[in-house]
Design a protein around this motif. Structure first.
Motif, PDB file in Angstrom:
ATOM      1  N   LEU A 172     -67.739 -85.148  32.624  1.00 51.84           N
ATOM      2  CA  LEU A 172     -68.831 -85.911  33.228  1.00 51.84           C
ATOM      3  C   LEU A 172     -69.480 -86.757  32.146  1.00 51.84           C
ATOM      4  O   LEU A 172     -69.247 -86.551  30.952  1.00 51.84           O
ATOM      5  N   ALA A 173     -70.278 -87.707  32.566  1.00 46.56           N
ATOM      6  CA  ALA A 173     -70.885 -88.637  31.612  1.00 46.56           C
ATOM      7  C   ALA A 173     -72.322 -88.911  32.003  1.00 46.56           C
ATOM      8  O   ALA A 173     -72.663 -88.991  33.182  1.00 46.56           O
ATOM      9  N   VAL A 174     -73.155 -89.064  30.976  1.00 47.00           N
ATOM     10  CA  VAL A 174     -74.548 -89.461  31.152  1.00 47.00           C
ATOM     11  C   VAL A 174     -74.701 -90.871  30.595  1.00 47.00           C
ATOM     12  O   VAL A 174     -74.338 -91.137  29.441  1.00 47.00           O
ATOM     13  N   LEU A 175     -75.216 -91.780  31.416  1.00 44.87           N
ATOM     14  CA  LEU A 175     -75.450 -93.166  31.013  1.00 44.87           C
ATOM     15  C   LEU A 175     -76.955 -93.403  30.982  1.00 44.87           C
ATOM     16  O   LEU A 175     -77.614 -93.323  32.029  1.00 44.87           O
ATOM     17  N   LEU A 176     -77.500 -93.643  29.812  1.00 47.89           N
ATOM     18  CA  LEU A 176     -78.931 -93.908  29.694  1.00 47.89           C
ATOM     19  C   LEU A 176     -79.134 -95.407  29.533  1.00 47.89           C
ATOM     20  O   LEU A 176     -78.585 -96.024  28.625  1.00 47.89           O
ATOM     21  N   LEU A 177     -79.913 -95.991  30.436  1.00 45.59           N
ATOM     22  CA  LEU A 177     -80.051 -97.446  30.538  1.00 45.59           C
ATOM     23  C   LEU A 177     -81.492 -97.849  30.265  1.00 45.59           C
ATOM     24  O   LEU A 177     -82.427 -97.266  30.822  1.00 45.59           O
ATOM     25  N   CYS A 268     -70.817 -88.010  26.760  1.00 43.33           N
ATOM     26  CA  CYS A 268     -69.878 -87.376  27.688  1.00 43.33           C
ATOM     27  C   CYS A 268     -69.736 -85.881  27.396  1.00 43.33           C
ATOM     28  O   CYS A 268     -69.820 -85.441  26.243  1.00 43.33           O
ATOM     29  N   PHE A 269     -69.518 -85.123  28.455  1.00 47.40           N
ATOM     30  CA  PHE A 269     -69.149 -83.710  28.349  1.00 47.40           C
ATOM     31  C   PHE A 269     -67.634 -83.611  28.465  1.00 47.40           C
ATOM     32  O   PHE A 269     -67.048 -84.247  29.350  1.00 47.40           O
ATOM     33  N   PRO A 270     -66.968 -82.862  27.588  1.00 48.35           N
ATOM     34  CA  PRO A 270     -67.533 -81.990  26.548  1.00 48.35           C
ATOM     35  C   PRO A 270     -67.597 -82.629  25.163  1.00 48.35           C
ATOM     36  O   PRO A 270     -68.025 -81.978  24.220  1.00 48.35           O
ATOM     37  N   GLU A 271     -67.171 -83.900  25.043  1.00 49.62           N
ATOM     38  CA  GLU A 271     -67.015 -84.491  23.718  1.00 49.62           C
ATOM     39  C   GLU A 271     -68.326 -84.574  22.933  1.00 49.62           C
ATOM     40  O   GLU A 271     -68.349 -84.356  21.716  1.00 49.62           O
ATOM     41  N   HIS A 272     -69.426 -84.888  23.604  1.00 43.43           N
ATOM     42  CA  HIS A 272     -70.671 -85.184  22.896  1.00 43.43           C
ATOM     43  C   HIS A 272     -71.760 -84.132  23.093  1.00 43.43           C
ATOM     44  O   HIS A 272     -72.851 -84.269  22.527  1.00 43.43           O
ATOM     45  N   GLY A 273     -71.487 -83.108  23.862  1.00 43.78           N
ATOM     46  CA  GLY A 273     -72.488 -82.078  24.083  1.00 43.78           C
ATOM     47  C   GLY A 273     -72.153 -81.251  25.300  1.00 43.78           C
ATOM     48  O   GLY A 273     -71.394 -81.687  26.177  1.00 43.78           O
ATOM     49  N   THR A 274     -72.741 -80.041  25.346  1.00 42.05           N
ATOM     50  CA  THR A 274     -72.439 -79.123  26.452  1.00 42.05           C
ATOM     51  C   THR A 274     -73.688 -78.665  27.185  1.00 42.05           C
ATOM     52  O   THR A 274     -73.609 -77.816  28.063  1.00 42.05           O
ATOM     53  N   ASP A 275     -74.856 -79.215  26.823  1.00 42.47           N
ATOM     54  CA  ASP A 275     -76.080 -78.840  27.525  1.00 42.47           C
ATOM     55  C   ASP A 275     -76.872 -80.108  27.837  1.00 42.47           C
ATOM     56  O   ASP A 275     -76.674 -81.160  27.204  1.00 42.47           O
ATOM     57  N   ALA A 283     -77.175 -89.670  24.409  1.00 41.62           N
ATOM     58  CA  ALA A 283     -77.113 -90.907  25.200  1.00 41.62           C
ATOM     59  C   ALA A 283     -78.255 -91.836  24.799  1.00 41.62           C
ATOM     60  O   ALA A 283     -78.098 -93.060  24.739  1.00 41.62           O
ATOM     61  N   ASP A 284     -79.414 -91.255  24.501  1.00 47.82           N
ATOM     62  CA  ASP A 284     -80.572 -92.034  24.072  1.00 47.82           C
ATOM     63  C   ASP A 284     -80.303 -92.703  22.719  1.00 47.82           C
ATOM     64  O   ASP A 284     -80.605 -93.891  22.524  1.00 47.82           O
ATOM     65  N   LEU A 285     -79.719 -91.959  21.777  1.00 42.16           N
ATOM     66  CA  LEU A 285     -79.372 -92.540  20.485  1.00 42.16           C
ATOM     67  C   LEU A 285     -78.379 -93.696  20.644  1.00 42.16           C
ATOM     68  O   LEU A 285     -78.516 -94.748  20.008  1.00 42.16           O
ATOM     69  N   ALA A 286     -77.377 -93.485  21.506  1.00 40.14           N
ATOM     70  CA  ALA A 286     -76.378 -94.534  21.728  1.00 40.14           C
ATOM     71  C   ALA A 286     -77.007 -95.761  22.375  1.00 40.14           C
ATOM     72  O   ALA A 286     -76.648 -96.901  22.052  1.00 40.14           O
ATOM     73  N   VAL A 295     -74.947-105.235  21.774  1.00 36.26           N
ATOM     74  CA  VAL A 295     -73.587-105.245  22.308  1.00 36.26           C
ATOM     75  C   VAL A 295     -73.528-104.793  23.757  1.00 36.26           C
ATOM     76  O   VAL A 295     -72.481-104.867  24.384  1.00 36.26           O
ATOM     77  N   GLY A 296     -74.631-104.310  24.304  1.00 35.89           N
ATOM     78  CA  GLY A 296     -74.666-103.949  25.712  1.00 35.89           C
ATOM     79  C   GLY A 296     -74.381-102.493  26.001  1.00 35.89           C
ATOM     80  O   GLY A 296     -75.175-101.803  26.622  1.00 35.89           O
ATOM     81  N   VAL A 297     -73.211-101.994  25.538  1.00 38.76           N
ATOM     82  CA  VAL A 297     -72.789-100.622  25.828  1.00 38.76           C
ATOM     83  C   VAL A 297     -72.298 -99.960  24.549  1.00 38.76           C
ATOM     84  O   VAL A 297     -71.479-100.539  23.832  1.00 38.76           O
ATOM     85  N   VAL A 298     -72.799 -98.756  24.274  1.00 39.18           N
ATOM     86  CA  VAL A 298     -72.334 -97.979  23.124  1.00 39.18           C
ATOM     87  C   VAL A 298     -72.134 -96.534  23.558  1.00 39.18           C
ATOM     88  O   VAL A 298     -73.012 -95.953  24.200  1.00 39.18           O
ATOM     89  N   ALA A 299     -70.973 -95.966  23.218  1.00 42.40           N
ATOM     90  CA  ALA A 299     -70.731 -94.537  23.428  1.00 42.40           C
ATOM     91  C   ALA A 299     -71.087 -93.797  22.150  1.00 42.40           C
ATOM     92  O   ALA A 299     -70.820 -94.271  21.043  1.00 42.40           O
ATOM     93  N   TYR A 300     -71.684 -92.638  22.302  1.00 37.87           N
ATOM     94  CA  TYR A 300     -72.133 -91.874  21.142  1.00 37.87           C
ATOM     95  C   TYR A 300     -70.966 -91.479  20.241  1.00 37.87           C
ATOM     96  O   TYR A 300     -69.888 -91.122  20.709  1.00 37.87           O
ATOM     97  N   ASP A 301     -71.188 -91.554  18.941  1.00 40.97           N
ATOM     98  CA  ASP A 301     -70.326 -90.901  17.955  1.00 40.97           C
ATOM     99  C   ASP A 301     -71.171 -90.630  16.719  1.00 40.97           C
ATOM    100  O   ASP A 301     -72.377 -90.925  16.696  1.00 40.97           O
TER     101      ASP A 301
END
Length: 577
Positions: A172-177, A268-275, A283-286, A295-301
């Protein structure tokens, strides 16, 4: 109720808050009679029934007697008894209970009067409390402005979805806008327009997302979307870009079109967190990285953590940096394609940070725009750039100076006064200053933006539209604005193939038809240079010509360029190459 009052027959009629009968149920009544009454009443306005005429505006328990039973209660098979309206929430009738019998005298009215009143009051109180609890639950889980789920409800949804994804090894994924220019809308158009805009944004977000996705408002201009368990990182990026594209289209608010834009961070779960807390935080940091880098869209890393760790400190240090002259201005030349001379430069601010080194504008200008420091920053860049232009003029280098201004600057009615002060202080003629702004800066409030630009134009300052083609360009829009120059965005130059050069050629022709100077920016390869050199644009700018340079370095570059410029040459760039 029938058991307490001893009546052989009981009916319950439910009325919703709009006044329509929604349900009819009974006790001690044959099935065919119950069906007949249900068909006769359900869906009908309560006031149009005989019962509605009896109850009237005062809903109190009253006895059924021979005089009123024929018309009002004959349908129910009741000739004597009690009807008990149950009302709550400012006398909205929610139910009517009829208890009685098929014969006169079935009830001893005096014996039951107090009991009937007690039952009516208690039942009304229970119903009202139930509705209030439901209302309170809705208020506690929904945003009062947009009616979207709120933060508490979203975290519950997210925790439930995570439990399912964990059991099923799903994703699953969380998108913070976050909206890009919402504060400008509030500042320039008022909070009532801002609230209406948030409602429009909420509707657009829900229209774009799937029914299974959860859209919530966290507060302010922040929204969050939970994608279903099928969403991996690549799918989340596709969905996020779809949202960004949707919000790049104008929103109609109070009969005006407003362009807003958005930045989105993905976790995204499970790559970036499990809670829930970790996913929302990342998502907020990204999202802040997407806003910072535009750039509009950034995925966390992991790099997002490193980039954001310095943001709070930079925000606090920026006013000091302006006061203590830690900022520097670099200048990028603009080449006239007719004379092959450099007639102007663009001023680009940098921050010589004492510990982090030289920071590009993308690392601190968005912070300035978000906090209001941008006005102080713009005034500093104006004064510095015009001061340098004055030094060059005194030494025989009459170079036009281009300075960028932001949406917040354009919303400030004091901008023309600040520009006037900087021109007077430097002694540079107004027509030697070009102010560059983006389409989005203008369209955050076109009416006020046009007013400020008109005043600047009356001073003699030239106005340039930067990044043309990336926003909401239209011929009618260009005709309305007091422009002198259009800069075609670098995104149209990817390699200089035929399709792109045809598109640029069309833009150039349109601009010239409107009497505008055309600059093609972002020239990073000589193949692009050769492509645009053939399509009649006026000026060119980019790394293929020169990167932004400090003032002393630019002077040396100009001397080298002039000395290497062959007389009458039509291809001087080959000398630089």
């Amino acid at each position: 109720t029938a058991k307490v009052l001893g009546g052989p027959i009981a009916w319950s009629i439910t009325v919703n808050t709009t006044g329509s009968i929604t349900q009819v149920t009974s006790f001690g009544v044959p099935r065919d009679t119950q069906e007949k009454v249900r068909v006769a009443l359900e869906g009908k306005p309560f006031v149009s029934t005989a019962l509605g005429g009896i109850v009237g505006p005062v809903w109190t328990p009253l006895p059924i007697d021979e005089e009123i039973s024929t018309d009002a209660f004959g349908l129910f098979g009741v000739r004597s008894g009690w009807y008990i309206p149950i009302s709550c929430l400012q006398e909205n009738l929610v139910a009517l209970v009829i208890v009685g019998g098929p014969s006169a005298g079935d009830f001893a009215e005096a014996r039951h009067r107090d009991l009937v009143n007690f039952l009516a009051q208690e039942t009304s109180l229970i119903a009202e409390n139930a509705i209030l609890r439901e209302h309170d639950h809705y208020q506690a889980t929904h945003d009062s402005l947009t009616s979207l789920a709120n933060r508490a409800a979203f975290e519950d949804y997210l925790a439930h979805a995570l439990a399912i994804a964990t059991r099923t090894s799903g994703h699953l994924a969380v998108l913070l806008l976050d909206l890009n220019r919402f504060k400008d809308v509030n500042d320039t158009l008022g909070h009532h327009i801002g609230d209406a805009l948030l409602n429009e944004v909420a509707q657009r977000l829900t229209s774009v997302m799937r029914e299974a996705d959860v859209v919530a408002r966290l507060g302010g201009d922040e929204f969050v979307i939970l994608l279903s368990t099928s969403a991996d990182i690549s799918g989340a990026k596709v969905a996020a870009k779809r949202l960004v594209t949707a919000l790049e289209q104008p929103l109609l608010v109070a009969h005006r079109s407003i362009w807003i834009g958005a930045s989105i961070g993905i976790a995204c779960f499970p790559e970036h967190g499990t809670d829930p807390q970790t996913l929302l935080h990342r998502a907020d940091l990204a999202m802040y990285e997407a806003k910072r880098t535009t750039v509009g869209v950034v995925a966390y890393d992991a790099s997002v953590d490193r980039a954001q760790s310095s943001v709070p400190g930079l925000l606090l240090e920026l006013p000091r940096a302006i006061q203590q002259n830690e900022l520097v201005v670099h200048y990028q030349p603009k080449l006239d394609l007719n004379s092959h001379e450099v007639l102007g430069v663009e001023a680009l601010v940098r921050w010589a940070h004492p510990t982090l080194g030289l920071l590009g504008p993308e690392q601190f200008v968005p912070l300035a725009e978000a906090t209001g420091i941008i006005r102080q920053l713009t005034s500093w860049v104006l004064a510095t750039a015009l001061g340098q232009a004055a030094v060059w003029r005194a030494s025989g280098r009459a170079l036009r100076m281009s300075v960028n201004i932001s949406a917040r600057d354009l919303a400030d009615v004091t901008l023309p006064d600040r520009v006037t002060a900087a021109l007077v202080s430097s002694g540079v003629p107004a027509d030697q200053l070009t102010l560059e702004l983006t389409e989005s800066a203008i369209m955050s409030d076109e009416a006020k933006g046009t007013e400020v630009l008109t005043r600047l134009r009356q001073l003699g300052v030239r106005i340039s539209l930067d990044d043309f083609g990336t926003g909401y360009s239209s011929l009618a829009y260009l005709e309305r604005l007091p422009l002198d120059e259009v800069k075609i965005d670098r995104s149209f130059l990817g390699g200089g193939n035929g399709a792109e050069s045809f598109l640029v050629r069309s833009m150039v022709k349109m601009g010239h038809h409107l009497g505008l100077q055309i600059v093609v920016e972002g020239i990073e390869h000589w193949t692009s240079y050769e492509s645009v050199a053939r399509i009649d644009c006026d000026e060119l700018q980019g790394f293929a010509l020169s990167p932004p340079l400090e003032a002393a370095q630019l002077e040396q570059w100009l001397d080298d360029w002039t000395s290497n410029l062959p007389s009458g040459s039509s291809h001087p760039w080959r000398q630089a190459e």
